[in-house]
Write a protein that holds these residues in place. Structure first.
Motif, PDB file in Angstrom:
ATOM      1  N   UNK A   4       1.515  -4.650  -4.888  1.00 14.63           N
ATOM      2  CA  UNK A   4       0.236  -5.276  -5.244  1.00 14.63           C
ATOM      3  C   UNK A   4       0.363  -6.042  -6.556  1.00 14.63           C
ATOM      4  N   UNK A   5       1.085  -5.456  -7.523  1.00 15.31           N
ATOM      5  CA  UNK A   5       1.256  -6.149  -8.812  1.00 15.31           C
ATOM      6  C   UNK A   5       1.977  -7.482  -8.618  1.00 15.31           C
ATOM      7  N   UNK A   6       3.017  -7.506  -7.784  1.00 19.20           N
ATOM      8  CA  UNK A   6       3.737  -8.761  -7.563  1.00 19.20           C
ATOM      9  C   UNK A   6       2.872  -9.770  -6.810  1.00 19.20           C
ATOM     10  N   UNK A   7       2.077  -9.271  -5.869  1.00 21.45           N
ATOM     11  CA  UNK A   7       1.186 -10.169  -5.130  1.00 21.45           C
ATOM     12  C   UNK A   7       0.206 -10.858  -6.073  1.00 21.45           C
ATOM     13  N   UNK A   8      -0.280 -10.132  -7.058  1.00 18.73           N
ATOM     14  CA  UNK A   8      -1.224 -10.722  -8.013  1.00 18.73           C
ATOM     15  C   UNK A   8      -0.597 -11.885  -8.790  1.00 18.73           C
ATOM     16  N   UNK A   9       0.722 -11.885  -8.910  1.00 19.88           N
ATOM     17  CA  UNK A   9       1.395 -12.922  -9.681  1.00 19.88           C
ATOM     18  C   UNK A   9       1.777 -14.152  -8.881  1.00 19.88           C
ATOM     19  N   UNK A  10       1.600 -14.137  -7.567  1.00 20.57           N
ATOM     20  CA  UNK A  10       1.952 -15.289  -6.744  1.00 20.57           C
ATOM     21  C   UNK A  10       0.896 -16.396  -6.890  1.00 20.57           C
ATOM     22  N   UNK A  11       1.353 -17.652  -7.020  1.00 22.59           N
ATOM     23  CA  UNK A  11       0.388 -18.740  -7.155  1.00 22.59           C
ATOM     24  C   UNK A  11      -0.358 -18.999  -5.854  1.00 22.59           C
ATOM     25  N   UNK A  12       0.184 -18.565  -4.728  1.00 22.18           N
ATOM     26  CA  UNK A  12      -0.499 -18.765  -3.447  1.00 22.18           C
ATOM     27  C   UNK A  12      -1.582 -17.709  -3.212  1.00 22.18           C
ATOM     28  N   UNK A  13      -1.603 -16.651  -4.039  1.00 26.98           N
ATOM     29  CA  UNK A  13      -2.616 -15.605  -3.914  1.00 26.98           C
ATOM     30  C   UNK A  13      -3.715 -15.888  -4.931  1.00 26.98           C
ATOM     31  N   UNK A  14      -4.876 -16.299  -4.426  1.00 28.28           N
ATOM     32  CA  UNK A  14      -5.993 -16.590  -5.321  1.00 28.28           C
ATOM     33  C   UNK A  14      -6.481 -15.305  -6.009  1.00 28.28           C
ATOM     34  N   UNK A  15      -6.554 -14.223  -5.240  1.00 28.43           N
ATOM     35  CA  UNK A  15      -6.938 -12.927  -5.807  1.00 28.43           C
ATOM     36  C   UNK A  15      -6.600 -11.816  -4.821  1.00 28.43           C
ATOM     37  N   UNK A  16      -6.371 -10.631  -5.381  1.00 30.25           N
ATOM     38  CA  UNK A  16      -6.282  -9.426  -4.564  1.00 30.25           C
ATOM     39  C   UNK A  16      -7.690  -8.859  -4.553  1.00 30.25           C
ATOM     40  N   UNK A  17      -8.414  -9.119  -3.472  1.00 31.61           N
ATOM     41  CA  UNK A  17      -9.843  -8.813  -3.431  1.00 31.61           C
ATOM     42  C   UNK A  17     -10.121  -7.327  -3.368  1.00 31.61           C
ATOM     43  N   UNK A  18      -9.236  -6.574  -2.715  1.00 37.37           N
ATOM     44  CA  UNK A  18      -9.501  -5.140  -2.542  1.00 37.37           C
ATOM     45  C   UNK A  18      -8.211  -4.420  -2.206  1.00 37.37           C
ATOM     46  N   UNK A  19      -8.082  -3.207  -2.761  1.00 38.79           N
ATOM     47  CA  UNK A  19      -6.985  -2.309  -2.412  1.00 38.79           C
ATOM     48  C   UNK A  19      -7.567  -0.921  -2.171  1.00 38.79           C
ATOM     49  N   UNK A  20      -7.369  -0.403  -0.968  1.00 38.91           N
ATOM     50  CA  UNK A  20      -7.823   0.945  -0.634  1.00 38.91           C
ATOM     51  C   UNK A  20      -6.705   1.687   0.086  1.00 38.91           C
ATOM     52  N   UNK A  21      -6.640   2.975  -0.154  1.00 37.60           N
ATOM     53  CA  UNK A  21      -5.662   3.786   0.561  1.00 37.60           C
ATOM     54  C   UNK A  21      -6.206   4.124   1.945  1.00 37.60           C
ATOM     55  N   UNK A  22      -5.280   4.370   2.859  1.00 40.93           N
ATOM     56  CA  UNK A  22      -5.629   4.750   4.227  1.00 40.93           C
ATOM     57  C   UNK A  22      -4.986   6.091   4.505  1.00 40.93           C
ATOM     58  N   UNK A  23      -5.801   7.062   4.935  1.00 44.42           N
ATOM     59  CA  UNK A  23      -5.298   8.414   5.192  1.00 44.42           C
ATOM     60  C   UNK A  23      -5.644   8.828   6.625  1.00 44.42           C
ATOM     61  N   UNK A  24      -4.903   9.808   7.101  1.00 49.74           N
ATOM     62  CA  UNK A  24      -5.241  10.411   8.380  1.00 49.74           C
ATOM     63  C   UNK A  24      -4.806   9.655   9.605  1.00 49.74           C
ATOM     64  N   UNK A  25      -3.943   8.654   9.453  1.00 49.24           N
ATOM     65  CA  UNK A  25      -3.443   7.903  10.597  1.00 49.24           C
ATOM     66  C   UNK A  25      -1.945   7.856  10.581  1.00 49.24           C
ATOM     67  N   UNK A  26      -1.380   7.258  11.613  1.00 53.03           N
ATOM     68  CA  UNK A  26       0.077   7.175  11.711  1.00 53.03           C
ATOM     69  C   UNK A  26       0.618   6.095  10.796  1.00 53.03           C
TER      70      UNK A  26
END
Length: 437
Positions: A415-437
């Motif tokens: 996620x930190x590297x994604x924030x630094x890419x010029x093609x990524x305007x913003x990292x709008x949301x980051x959530x963990x996912x539990x209970x699945x494969x």
């Protein structure tokens, strides 16, 4: 059996009421009547309505009350770290059994209380500290003592569960749902302890200590609250067949050297609607336990409120009173395993990442390359025009990526590297996912 009651607020008043209404039944269950020796409060003259208690029992000297020779059991429902810690240590060292609902104190310095109980040969019970009236802690420390618990996942804060359930049901944002929770009395005037995860983290520490026979404190628990969860996150979860809950997760694992460890964390997470915790709504609590022999167990009910908490307190009072009459003592703290607590970076989880990206060729390839560099495998990708779907909040295009399981440190670095890419305007949301494969 004579009780010293410390505190006579919402829970303390209910304890007094139940002691009065159920006096005959309680005496029959214990083998002796229960009597209140005194009640320590801040203001003796405060109007307490029609509370069935002799006003002469009120005192502003809790330590003096505790030290009285005619006190057998001390019940603490004041909360906070100090001066409650000093009071309870004094009582336990003097051999007086203690029943407490003080989750903050147990998570901050439960070791001091357990050590004092061992020194004085006294019982320390605290069923009411986690999940109100739900019978949970005693099954963990007694009923499942012959088993090996591998994981405990729970919804242990009613306020945040009400807020997230309201957001899911109505599409409201966090602020609107919090306002409704406050109006209905589910949220305090200052909701910080609930919405920032402090309350759930204290409970997670208690659960992990019991489940894994290891002293776990509040400082060992990774914590995130729900204040950053948005209506768009909830909508995106729905699109995946999930819902968002504030979870406490305590799990066994191994470190790089193969040594057994535990991981304890509290944070919002997406869980599939098929998970047993997904249907827990309103201000209810539920804890899902996974054990080797017993398999999967679910504990569910109201996790807060004066009457439910008082019910758990009185259950403990009956237990310690019976022990005292029999000249016995409950099993002492079980912390023999003494497992180390893994840092959050080593916890295995999945991420749901919403990106606002430039809408041009090669973007997906560049984003995928970031994941590959951090050895994070992508499970699904959903792409669409900006504002065109549940995750659409930025310019040009939306990209929603769900990963496979990976160490949290690798996911966070991605996620930190994604924030630094010029093609990524913003990292709008980051959530963990539990209970699945």
């Amino acid at each position: 059996m004579r009780l010293a009651l410390l505190g006579c607020g919402t829970v303390g008043s209910e304890v007094v009421r139940l002691l009065h209404e159920q006096s005959a039944d309680l005496a029959a269950r214990i083998g002796a009547p229960l009597e209140i020796a005194g009640i320590a409060v801040r203001r003796v003259g405060r109007d307490r309505g029609d509370l069935p208690v002799d006003p002469a029992l009120f005192t502003t000297d809790p330590l003096g009350l505790i030290k009285r020779d005619d006190v057998d059991v001390v019940v603490e429902v004041v909360g906070g770290i100090e001066p409650a810690r000093g009071w309870l240590v004094e009582a336990l060292r003097a051999g007086k059994s203690v029943v407490t609902a003080n989750k903050a104190l147990l998570a901050e310095d439960g070791a001091a209380l357990h050590d004092a109980a061992a020194e004085g040969g006294a019982d320390l019970y605290y069923e009411a500290s986690v999940a109100g009236a739900i019978p949970l802690l005693r099954p963990l420390r007694e009923s499942l003592h012959g088993d090996r618990i591998n994981r405990v996942t729970g919804i242990v804060n009613g306020t945040t569960n009400f807020i997230l359930s309201a957001m899911d049901a109505t599409g409201a944002g966090f602020a609107e749902a919090l306002e409704e929770a406050t109006e209905l009395g589910y949220a305090e005037a200052d909701p910080t302890a609930d919405v920032e995860g402090f309350d759930a983290a204290a409970k997670a520490a208690i659960l992990a200590s019991l489940a894994f026979h290891t002293r776990v404190g509040a400082a060992d628990v990774y914590r995130e609250g729900i204040t950053e969860v948005t209506a768009a996150d909830v909508a995106s979860a729905k699109a995946m067949g999930c819902t968002i809950k504030l979870l406490c997760i305590a799990a066994r694992g191994t470190d790089g050297a193969g040594r057994e460890t535990v991981s304890v964390r509290v944070h919002p997470a997406m869980i599939p609607l098929t998970h047993p915790l997904a249907s827990v709504g309103d201000a209810f609590n539920a804890v899902f336990v996974e054990a080797e022999a017993a398999g999967q167990l679910m504990f569910y009910g109201r996790g807060a409120g004066g009457a439910p908490t008082a019910s758990a307190v009185l259950g403990d009072v009956v237990a310690v009173a019976r022990n005292r009459l029999a000249g016995a003592r409950a099993a002492s703290e079980s912390a023999y395993a003494d497992l180390s607590v893994r840092p959050m970076g080593e916890a295995l989880t999945r991420y749901h990442i919403s990106l606002d990206v430039a809408d041009r060729p090669g973007v997906l390839e560049a984003v995928a390359g970031v994941f590959a560099r951090h050895d994070v495998s992508i499970a699904t990708v959903r792409q669409g025009p900006a504002g065109g779907g549940p995750a659409g909040r930025g310019e040009d295009a939306d990209l929603v990526i769900v990963t496979h399981v990976a160490p949290d440190a690798a996911l966070a670095a991605t996620v930190r590297e994604l924030r630094g890419l010029d093609i990524v305007r913003s990292v709008a949301s980051v959530l963990r996912v539990e209970g699945g494969a």
